[in-house]
Write a protein that holds these residues in place. Structure first.
Motif, short mmCIF file in Angstrom:
data_model
loop_
_atom_site.label_atom_id
_atom_site.label_comp_id
_atom_site.label_asym_id
_atom_site.label_seq_id
_atom_site.Cartn_x
_atom_site.Cartn_y
_atom_site.Cartn_z
N UNK A 34 81.42 3.83 7.31
CA UNK A 34 80.51 4.94 7.03
C UNK A 34 80.46 5.05 5.50
N UNK A 35 79.38 4.54 4.93
CA UNK A 35 79.37 4.28 3.48
C UNK A 35 79.11 5.53 2.65
N UNK A 36 79.20 5.34 1.35
CA UNK A 36 79.08 6.44 0.39
C UNK A 36 77.82 7.27 0.60
N UNK A 37 76.67 6.60 0.83
CA UNK A 37 75.42 7.34 0.99
C UNK A 37 75.39 8.16 2.27
N UNK A 38 76.11 7.68 3.28
CA UNK A 38 76.19 8.43 4.54
C UNK A 38 77.05 9.68 4.32
N UNK A 39 78.13 9.51 3.58
CA UNK A 39 78.98 10.65 3.22
C UNK A 39 78.19 11.65 2.37
N UNK A 40 77.50 11.12 1.34
CA UNK A 40 76.77 11.99 0.40
C UNK A 40 75.68 12.79 1.12
N UNK A 41 75.00 12.12 2.03
CA UNK A 41 73.91 12.74 2.78
C UNK A 41 74.44 13.91 3.62
N UNK A 42 75.52 13.66 4.35
CA UNK A 42 76.11 14.72 5.17
C UNK A 42 76.67 15.84 4.29
N UNK A 43 77.37 15.43 3.25
CA UNK A 43 78.02 16.39 2.36
C UNK A 43 76.99 17.32 1.71
N UNK A 92 74.86 22.73 1.34
CA UNK A 92 73.72 23.65 1.33
C UNK A 92 73.75 24.62 2.50
N UNK A 93 74.74 24.46 3.37
CA UNK A 93 74.80 25.33 4.53
C UNK A 93 73.84 24.93 5.64
N UNK A 94 73.27 23.73 5.54
CA UNK A 94 72.28 23.30 6.54
C UNK A 94 72.93 22.63 7.75
#
Ligand code: PBG
Ligand code: ZN
Length: 344
Positions: free
Chosen positions: A290-299, A304-306
């Motif tokens: 689960x790569x960096x962009x997948x982490x960043x996207x979720x994070x 943002x509370x979304x």
């Protein structure tokens, strides 16, 4: 199709009521097909040569570049106490050059980190190390760049895999448990396996980044490791995201060349590929990154509370396991082990 026709007779309302098996948490847990265990997770760690304090990584909120001192020891100690059994190391060297020579320097940052962690934690920790050159070359490509006439270039396969082999042997000499070649050069697993065997390290595990796709989702990692290519991109060596079946070719070759564990990467965007590989090679342990962009996207959505933090992270990891991954490399490893008891 015959069995589907039969089943459509069997499963009919009101005799069948699927909701019976969802009625409370104990029932749901009893019939759950997919589990997450702390043993399944690998935590990526960035180690940087020229710093004394951990440095927050902007593109990966909650992640740090670690200095090689007691700070990283405390961090890894916390990981182990929380139940994490393995880490994968990425180095950020002081010195970069055309040939990535810091990667195969016996006193390089990763070689020293492996010794430091193995001395401190011995068999309480599986130490994995990524084998590639992009963090060590000044041009940021994963191998040796050969300049051709009229401004063109190629990343040269066969000279590069020799350097991967050299790097892997220095990692093995430092005590690494698992080497993970990620450069997507042809024959990289064979070159590493032969060199390890020749040097007397036939027990070192190779976890091959077999189906590694050319993905924009590595962006935050490349910022963290300062490893983005200075010109061109990685599409002449990493896989085309339009291809699923080609993953089987890469996996077969890596198994033949001596890989113990194969990998699909990224994970959430390639669940179909994870499923395809697992169905064809159920006997080979399969990792998903689960790569960096997948982490960043979720994070980002969480911050943002979304999205609900725990639920979204767990659902993403369950999806990867359900698709067929046996182990998951994830920047959430540390957080998620704390939630595992709370699954209901
Ligand atoms: C090195 C390497 C990369 C990743 C793992 N090993 C970067 C790349 O290929 O550009 C990406 C990991 C991530 O994005 O979390 N080749
Ligand atoms: Zn690379």
């Amino acid at each position: 199709t015959e069995s589907i026709r039969l089943r459509s007779y069997l499963f009919n309302y009101p005799v069948n009521r699927p909701r019976r098996l969802r009625s409370n948490v104990l029932i749901r847990n009893m019939v759950a097909e997919t589990m997450l265990r702390p043993d399944d997770f690998v935590m990526p760690i960035f180690v940087r040569e020229d710093i004394n304090e951990p440095e927050p990584i902007k593109s990966l909120p909650g992640q740090y570049r670690w200095p090689l001192n007691d700070k990283i020891l405390n961090f890894v100690d916390q990981l182990i106490n929380s139940g994490i059994k393995s880490v994968i190391l990425f180095g950020i060297p002081e010195h970069k050059d055309e040939w990535g020579s810091s990667a195969y320097d016996e006193h390089g940052i990763i070689q020293r980190t492996i010794r430091f962690l193995k001395d401190s934690f011995e068999d309480k920790l599986i130490v994995m190390a990524d084998v590639c050159l992009c963090e060590y070359t000044d041009h940021g490509h994963c191998g040796i760049v050969k300049r051709l006439s009229d401004g063109k270039y190629v990343v040269d396969n066969d000279s590069t895999i020799e350097l991967y082999a050299k790097t892997a042997v220095t990692y093995a000499e430092s005590g690494v448990d698992v080497v993970a070649p990620s450069g997507m050069m042809d024959g990289q697993v064979k070159a590493i396996r032969e060199a390890l065997d020749r040097a007397g390290f036939s027990d070192v595990i190779i976890m091959a980044y077999s189906a590694k796709y050319a993905s924009s989702f590595y962006g935050p990692f490349r910022e963290a490791a300062a490893s983005a290519p200075k010109f061109g991109d990685r599409r002449s060596y990493q896989m085309d995201p339009r291809n699923a079946h080609e993953a089987l070719k890469e996996v077969v070759m890596d198994i033949n060349e001596g890989a113990d564990i194969v990998m699909v990467k990224p994970a959430m965007l390639f669940l179909d590929v994870i499923r395809l590989v697992k169905q064809n090679f159920p006997e080979i342990p399969l990792a998903a990154y689960q790569v960096s962009g997948e982490y960043a996207m979720l994070k980002a959505a969480i911050m943002n509370g979304w999205l609900d933090e725990k639920k979204a992270i767990l659902e993403s990891l369950i999806a990867i396991r359900r698709a067929g991954a046996d182990l998951i490399i994830t920047y959430f490893a540390k957080d998620v082990v704390a939630y595992l008891d709370e699954i209901e």
